[in-house]
Design a protein around this motif. Structure first.
Motif, PDB file in Angstrom:
ATOM      1  N   UNK A  57      -6.388   7.552  -4.742  1.00 44.44           N
ATOM      2  CA  UNK A  57      -5.814   6.672  -3.713  1.00 44.44           C
ATOM      3  C   UNK A  57      -4.964   5.432  -4.054  1.00 44.44           C
ATOM      4  N   UNK A  58      -5.674   4.835  -5.082  1.00 43.39           N
ATOM      5  CA  UNK A  58      -5.085   3.455  -5.834  1.00 43.39           C
ATOM      6  C   UNK A  58      -3.925   3.777  -6.482  1.00 43.39           C
ATOM      7  N   UNK A  59      -3.533   5.223  -7.309  1.00 41.22           N
ATOM      8  CA  UNK A  59      -2.479   5.613  -7.963  1.00 41.22           C
ATOM      9  C   UNK A  59      -1.491   5.842  -6.774  1.00 41.22           C
ATOM     10  N   UNK A  60      -1.681   6.486  -5.649  1.00 42.01           N
ATOM     11  CA  UNK A  60      -0.706   6.471  -4.667  1.00 42.01           C
ATOM     12  C   UNK A  60      -0.184   5.317  -4.084  1.00 42.01           C
ATOM     13  N   UNK A  61      -1.105   4.339  -3.887  1.00 44.28           N
ATOM     14  CA  UNK A  61      -0.728   3.117  -3.085  1.00 44.28           C
ATOM     15  C   UNK A  61       0.159   2.519  -4.456  1.00 44.28           C
ATOM     16  N   UNK A  62      -0.022   2.348  -5.791  1.00 48.04           N
ATOM     17  CA  UNK A  62       0.708   1.774  -6.580  1.00 48.04           C
ATOM     18  C   UNK A  62       2.135   2.529  -6.481  1.00 48.04           C
TER      19      UNK A  62
ATOM     20  N   UNK B  54      -7.766  -5.532  -8.007  1.00 50.90           N
ATOM     21  CA  UNK B  54      -5.989  -5.834  -7.852  1.00 50.90           C
ATOM     22  C   UNK B  54      -5.191  -5.231  -8.169  1.00 50.90           C
ATOM     23  N   UNK B  55      -4.647  -4.305  -7.202  1.00 51.65           N
ATOM     24  CA  UNK B  55      -3.348  -3.670  -7.482  1.00 51.65           C
ATOM     25  C   UNK B  55      -2.174  -4.371  -7.573  1.00 51.65           C
TER      26      UNK B  55
END
Length: 373
Positions: free
Chosen positions: A111-116, A64-65
């Motif tokens: 990729x999650x960090x980039x999405x955030x 859950x981002x």
């Protein structure tokens, strides 16, 4: 300079926003990580102070981002209360533990960090504060040693006796089913390599999204904690971090209290240097007495740091970012956190008004002198 307040996830309510406005704030910095989740060392009537070795809590849902709609709603609620959302402070270890540990999920978590970061940009939130640390904030003790027996935190010696257990990083448990054992120690240079890879991965996305990444120094600023190396434990080490990836989006979440605890350098020189470079995204303001590994946090108007001098340096260098009190001693009343924060915010606002009045008077004298020629 703008005056702000740091609010934790359970404080993201209209009541706390109104308190911030009443205390003279125009901006807030928010923590979306729930440091208190299933943890026993952080009472919810205070900021997360932690203990020497106990984890703060259990990390969030790795799937859950923070979504754009959630961030936009948060910003809207804050703006409706008459405030500006200046920054989000800290990533959830559930989202980036293998970036810190160079683990098997590193590429997915990048990729999650980039999405955030992209979501923050789309939501109009300009700064993401972070602390690239394995042991995180540990080694602390809480005592009634403040002025008037106020409850405050500090350090009573090194914290290397207990290594970081498997399944834990940055104070938080991210894997409740981790195998027994402890995190293998790494070198300082390996930690710097991991940071550089992270910045190389995400800074281009931050530039595209209009989001600054702001690095906090290690707190407490020891060379090692729990057997793991630290990155920024002396003032000059901040410069190495900035030089890794020269970019407007590679900036500092400068913490005056942490720098004052460092054993080398000069806190005034550090604030002057980094504010002249325009590299401070926002600033934590707290006072301390002593140096690591033996120090105590104090009220803003006592301690080893001349806070009027610090704020004068920032004013002289035209710092236009947000200043927040990160910690304060707890005062003896029905609302210890609120009282401590109000005391600190009142001090900051008074000094800010004094400096602005002085500058206005100087400008009037200069203009009068010019007209008289």
């Amino acid at each position: 300079m703008k005056v702000g307040l740091g609010l934790y996830r359970h404080m993201l309510t209209r009541e706390y926003y109104d308190f911030a406005r009443q205390a003279g704030c125009t901006h807030v910095v928010v923590h979306l990580v729930d440091y208190f989740n299933k943890g026993a060392t952080n009472p919810r009537n205070n900021q997360p102070t932690g203990a020497k070795y106990e984890p703060w809590g259990v990390a969030g849902d790795p799937q859950k981002l923070w979504a754009v709609d959630e961030l936009k709603k948060l910003r809207q609620d804050i703006e409706e209360a008459g405030l500006v959302l200046a920054a989000i402070e800290n990533l959830d270890p559930a989202h980036w533990h293998d970036i810190l540990l160079n683990g098997p999920q590193r590429s997915q978590q990048v990729q999650k960090a980039k999405t955030i970061i992209r979501c923050m940009g789309e939501a109009g939130i300009p700064i993401l504060g972070y602390n690239f640390s394995l042991a995180g904030v540990c080694g602390r003790v809480t005592t009634s040693s403040g002025r008037g027996s106020a409850m405050t935190v500090g350090m009573d010696g090194p914290a290397d006796d207990q290594p970081v257990p498997n399944g834990m990083v940055w104070n938080m448990v991210y894997d409740l089913n981790a195998p027994a054992g402890t995190l293998p120690p790494i070198s300082h240079e390996e930690l710097w390599r991991r940071l550089q890879r992270f910045l190389e991965d995400v800074i281009p996305v931050a530039e595209q999204s209009g989001v600054q990444l702001a690095a906090h120094p290690d707190d407490p600023p020891m060379p090692t904690m729990r057997g793991q190396p630290r990155l920024v434990y002396q003032p000059h080490m901040y410069q190495r971090l900035l030089d890794l990836i020269p970019s407007r989006c590679n900036a500092l979440e400068l913490c005056v209290g942490t720098i004052a605890e460092m054993t080398e350098g000069d806190v005034y020189d550090a604030v002057d240097s980094y504010s002249r470079q325009g590299k401070i995204a926002y600033l934590h303001l707290r006072n301390v007495t002593g140096k690591v590994p033996h120090y105590r946090e104090t009220f803003i108007d006592e301690g080893d740091v001349d806070m009027i001098r610090i704020l004068s340096i920032l004013e002289r260098n035209h710092f236009d970012g947000v200043i927040i009190p990160d910690h304060t001693p707890q005062m003896s009343c029905a609302a210890p956190w609120h009282a401590g924060m109000a005391h600190t915010l009142g001090f900051i606002s008074a000094v800010k008004a004094m400096l602005e009045s002085s500058n206005h008077s100087s400008a009037q004298v200069a203009e009068s002198t010019h007209r008289g020629r």
